[in-house]
Each structure stands twice: as structure tokens, then as C-alpha cells.
Design a protein around this motif. Structure first.
Motif, PDB file in Angstrom:
ATOM      1  N   VAL A 124      32.487  45.507  44.791  1.00 54.63           N
ATOM      2  CA  VAL A 124      33.501  46.506  45.131  1.00 54.63           C
ATOM      3  C   VAL A 124      33.541  47.493  43.972  1.00 54.63           C
ATOM      4  N   TRP A 125      33.193  48.747  44.245  1.00 52.23           N
ATOM      5  CA  TRP A 125      33.030  49.723  43.166  1.00 52.23           C
ATOM      6  C   TRP A 125      34.362  50.342  42.767  1.00 52.23           C
ATOM      7  N   ARG A 126      35.259  49.517  42.285  1.00 44.42           N
ATOM      8  CA  ARG A 126      36.547  50.002  41.789  1.00 44.42           C
ATOM      9  C   ARG A 126      36.356  50.644  40.412  1.00 44.42           C
ATOM     10  N   PRO A 127      37.002  51.779  40.156  1.00 45.54           N
ATOM     11  CA  PRO A 127      36.836  52.436  38.855  1.00 45.54           C
ATOM     12  C   PRO A 127      37.202  51.552  37.674  1.00 45.54           C
ATOM     13  N   ASP A 128      38.307  50.788  37.801  1.00 40.24           N
ATOM     14  CA  ASP A 128      38.711  49.946  36.676  1.00 40.24           C
ATOM     15  C   ASP A 128      37.719  48.819  36.433  1.00 40.24           C
ATOM     16  N   ALA A 129      37.150  48.272  37.519  1.00 43.99           N
ATOM     17  CA  ALA A 129      36.165  47.200  37.361  1.00 43.99           C
ATOM     18  C   ALA A 129      34.878  47.726  36.739  1.00 43.99           C
ATOM     19  N   VAL A 130      34.423  48.897  37.192  1.00 41.15           N
ATOM     20  CA  VAL A 130      33.198  49.480  36.652  1.00 41.15           C
ATOM     21  C   VAL A 130      33.377  49.846  35.178  1.00 41.15           C
ATOM     22  N   ALA A 131      34.508  50.484  34.850  1.00 46.40           N
ATOM     23  CA  ALA A 131      34.762  50.872  33.457  1.00 46.40           C
ATOM     24  C   ALA A 131      34.842  49.647  32.556  1.00 46.40           C
TER      25      ALA A 131
ATOM     26  N   LEU B 287      40.274  40.396  28.724  1.00 47.83           N
ATOM     27  CA  LEU B 287      40.907  41.383  29.595  1.00 47.83           C
ATOM     28  C   LEU B 287      39.847  42.123  30.415  1.00 47.83           C
ATOM     29  N   TRP B 288      38.738  42.551  29.762  1.00 47.60           N
ATOM     30  CA  TRP B 288      37.691  43.267  30.495  1.00 47.60           C
ATOM     31  C   TRP B 288      37.066  42.386  31.563  1.00 47.60           C
ATOM     32  N   ILE B 289      36.889  41.109  31.268  1.00 45.46           N
ATOM     33  CA  ILE B 289      36.343  40.193  32.274  1.00 45.46           C
ATOM     34  C   ILE B 289      37.282  40.101  33.470  1.00 45.46           C
ATOM     35  N   LYS B 290      38.576  39.958  33.183  1.00 46.21           N
ATOM     36  CA  LYS B 290      39.563  39.834  34.259  1.00 46.21           C
ATOM     37  C   LYS B 290      39.557  41.069  35.152  1.00 46.21           C
ATOM     38  N   LEU B 291      39.472  42.247  34.547  1.00 45.29           N
ATOM     39  CA  LEU B 291      39.447  43.478  35.325  1.00 45.29           C
ATOM     40  C   LEU B 291      38.122  43.643  36.077  1.00 45.29           C
ATOM     41  N   ALA B 292      37.025  43.252  35.453  1.00 50.36           N
ATOM     42  CA  ALA B 292      35.719  43.374  36.111  1.00 50.36           C
ATOM     43  C   ALA B 292      35.619  42.466  37.331  1.00 50.36           C
ATOM     44  N   LEU B 293      36.336  41.329  37.300  1.00 46.55           N
ATOM     45  CA  LEU B 293      36.318  40.400  38.434  1.00 46.55           C
ATOM     46  C   LEU B 293      36.947  41.000  39.683  1.00 46.55           C
ATOM     47  N   ARG B 294      37.653  42.107  39.545  1.00 44.39           N
ATOM     48  CA  ARG B 294      38.211  42.784  40.714  1.00 44.39           C
ATOM     49  C   ARG B 294      37.131  43.396  41.590  1.00 44.39           C
ATOM     50  N   GLY B 295      35.954  43.622  41.009  1.00 40.70           N
ATOM     51  CA  GLY B 295      34.903  44.245  41.791  1.00 40.70           C
ATOM     52  C   GLY B 295      33.571  43.512  41.796  1.00 40.70           C
ATOM     53  N   PHE B 296      33.393  42.568  40.853  1.00 39.87           N
ATOM     54  CA  PHE B 296      32.095  41.908  40.716  1.00 39.87           C
ATOM     55  C   PHE B 296      32.289  40.401  40.588  1.00 39.87           C
ATOM     56  N   ASN B 297      31.261  39.636  40.985  1.00 41.88           N
ATOM     57  CA  ASN B 297      31.353  38.186  40.799  1.00 41.88           C
ATOM     58  C   ASN B 297      30.851  37.822  39.406  1.00 41.88           C
ATOM     59  N   PRO B 298      31.060  36.575  38.960  1.00 38.33           N
ATOM     60  CA  PRO B 298      30.697  36.203  37.584  1.00 38.33           C
ATOM     61  C   PRO B 298      29.240  36.439  37.217  1.00 38.33           C
ATOM     62  N   VAL B 299      28.315  36.123  38.098  1.00 39.41           N
ATOM     63  CA  VAL B 299      26.896  36.312  37.781  1.00 39.41           C
ATOM     64  C   VAL B 299      26.576  37.791  37.602  1.00 39.41           C
ATOM     65  N   GLN B 300      27.132  38.642  38.468  1.00 36.46           N
ATOM     66  CA  GLN B 300      26.915  40.081  38.338  1.00 36.46           C
ATOM     67  C   GLN B 300      27.476  40.606  37.021  1.00 36.46           C
ATOM     68  N   ILE B 301      28.639  40.113  36.636  1.00 34.35           N
ATOM     69  CA  ILE B 301      29.261  40.545  35.381  1.00 34.35           C
ATOM     70  C   ILE B 301      28.397  40.160  34.188  1.00 34.35           C
ATOM     71  N   VAL B 302      27.968  38.912  34.147  1.00 35.53           N
ATOM     72  CA  VAL B 302      27.207  38.430  32.997  1.00 35.53           C
ATOM     73  C   VAL B 302      25.844  39.119  32.928  1.00 35.53           C
TER      74      VAL B 302
END
Length: 296
Positions: A215-222, A28-43
């Protein structure tokens, strides 16, 4: 003797439950983080956050990182197969498939671990009870998510990426169990060192795939903060401890509990129905983790 084993078993169950809680919402956190970041940035961010959380704690306790070159070589291999590769594969996969489908395919990790552990001789104790437990647990996961309703997703490139990630996790469990755990090195040090190694491995990829403007969305950052601090940093301490106490095959069975956590959260928060599939999962976990108490 029996009392001691019962105490250890209760502690082991508590650690598995804690790890399942931390990792259970990971998709779920990955799915929400993808709203603002790409996979490499997330990992990269989750690995770096995990390392930054664990390292000060280890140093404050007077612990020191290993200096042996050979041990660091094992740490980098473990980081590659247990962190960098599967994290990237799941993040890429969830750009095109649902988090529930990713959860189903992640549940094949214990099957890969059992097979690999047997082939390399790490765990030869494949009893009828254990095999039945793995089969029953996976059946429960399948029933929970009804993947036949998402067959196109499972057969997609995203689905194949999830299967590859699960196999990589299985290889990681076996590798850590054989070369890293049980060597007298505190789990906190191993966890921090491995996350640091995984972060370093991803640095060369950043110039090619990690410089896209987020994209610095609050839900993606959190979501990314939770994924890094708790789902990566805190979880890896528990993961190494379980591998030390129970072995790599038993440790990987925690993946059967991840969909259980998701279903229970859905029931509590969204009033979604709880099916009997949860009972199948728990029964499977019980069978694979049960130890003999016939000791004098």
C-alpha cells in the motif's frame, strides 16, 4: 598522552550520540512502514537502500571490496546474525506489539553481548564498574517504558521474537569484533559489503513472502526511505567505527541511548514528561564506557 585520550573519548561520544540518533527512531519508522509494507518487504528494501547508499560513496573514494573468499564468508555470517535475522524478527514482532516494548527488549542487547564476549574471550575485562553500568543502564530503560504495564506483550510471541533479535544482535557484535573489525579494511567497505551480503541472503525469501502488493501510503514510503538511507546505510559506518575504537561490548551499549532519544523527541515535539530514568541510562553508559586515564 592524556590529551590524546580525551580527544578520542570526545570523538567516540560524538559517534555514539550520532548512532543513537539514527537508530533511536528506528522502531517508530518500522511501525509506520508496516502500514504499507510487510516485514520481508521492509527488511529487503532497507538493506538494499543501505547498500546503494554506501557503495557509490566507497567507490568514489577509490575503495575496493575485498576479494578473499574467507573474508566474504565472515561477512555473510555477520550479515545473517546482525542484519537479516534481527531485522526480520523486529519487523514481525511490531505487527503485534508496540514499538516501545520492542525498544525495551532491544535494550537487552548489551547484556547478551557482554555474556557472549566473555564466553568466547573477546572481552574479558568485566569489572565491577562495567557490570554495574550495564545493570544501571538496563534499569533506566525499564523505568522509562514501564514494561510491567505491557506484560502481556512482552510475554507474547512478538516479545520473544524481540528477545531473540536482541540476542542475535549481541552475537553479531561479538562476531564482527572478532573476525571483521581491526583488520585494516575501511569501515565504509565493511558496512557496504555486509549490507550487500544481507540483501543477497534475503532474495530467496522474496518469492514466498515478499511479493504481496504494498500500500503506497506516503508515511509508509517516507519511513522506509529514512530507515534504509539513514538508519541502515549511514548508521553502519558509525557502528563499525565504534567497534574498531571501543570494542564490541562498548559499541553495543548504544542501545541504552535509543530510548533516551525517543523520550527527548517526545518531550520536544509532544511535550511529554521527561523522567529521571534518563539519568539512570546515561549513568550506566558512562560507567561502561569509562576508560582509565592513569597512563603516563
Amino acid at each position: 598522552m592524556r590529551t590524546d585520550r580525551q580527544r578520542v573519548t570526545r570523538a567516540g561520544i560524538a559517534r555514539v550520540a550520532g548512532l543513537a540518533l539514527l537508530w533511536g527512531s528506528g522502531f517508530l519508522w518500522i511501525k509506520l512502514a508496516l502500514r504499507g509494507f510487510n516485514p520481508v518487504q521492509i527488511v529487503f528494501t532497507r538493506l538494499l537502500l543501505g547498500f546503494l547508499v554506501l557503495t557509490p560513496i566507497a567507490l568514489s573514494r577509490g575503495l575496493r571490496f575485498p576479494r578473499q573468499g574467507r573474508l566474504w564468508g565472515h561477512l555473510f555470517v555477520a550479515a545473517l546474525v546482525a542484519n537479516t535475522v534481527p531485522y526480520l524478527l523486529f519487523s514481525v514482532a511490531e505487527e503485534t506489539i508496540g514499538s516501545n516494548v520492542a525498544g525495551v527488549l532491544n535494550a537487552t542487547t548489551p547484556l547478551w553481548t557482554l555474556l557472549l564476549a566473555f564466553l568466547v574471550g573477546v572481552d574479558r575485562t568485566v569489572t565491577v564498574r562495567k557490570a554495574a553500568g550495564f545493570a544501571l543502564g538496563f534499569l533506566g530503560v525499564v523505568v522509562i517504558f514501564s514494561p510491567w504495564e505491557s506484560a502481556s506483550e512482552i510475554a507474547s510471541w512478538g516479545g520473544l521474537a524481540c528477545l531473540a533479535a536482541a540476542a542475535s544482535y549481541g552475537l553479531g557484535y561479538v562476531y564482527m569484533g572478532r573476525y571483521l573489525s581491526g583488520r585494516g579494511i575501511p569501515p565504509l567497505v565493511l558496512s557496504a559489503a555486509q549490507l550487500g551480503a544481507a540483501t543477497v541472503l534475503l532474495v530467496p525469501v522474496l518469492p514466498f513472502a515478499g511479493l504481496e502488493s504494498p500500500v503506497w501510503r506516503p508515511d509508509a514510503v517516507a519511513s522506509l526511505l529514512v530507515l534504509g538511507v539513514l538508519g541502515t546505510g549511514a548508521a553502519y559506518v558509525l557502528n563499525y567505527r565504534i567497534i574498531d575504537d571501543e570494542g564490541p561490548t562498548a559499541a553495543s551499549v548504544v542501545t541504552y541511548l535509543l530510548p533516551v532519544v525517543a523520550v527527548l523527541l517526545g518531550w520536544v515535539i509532544l511535550r511529554e514528561a521527561v523522567t529521571t530514568a534518563i539519568a539512570l541510562v546515561l549513568a550506566g553508559v558512562t560507567l561502561t564506557r569509562r576508560r582509565s586515564t592513569e597512563i603516563g
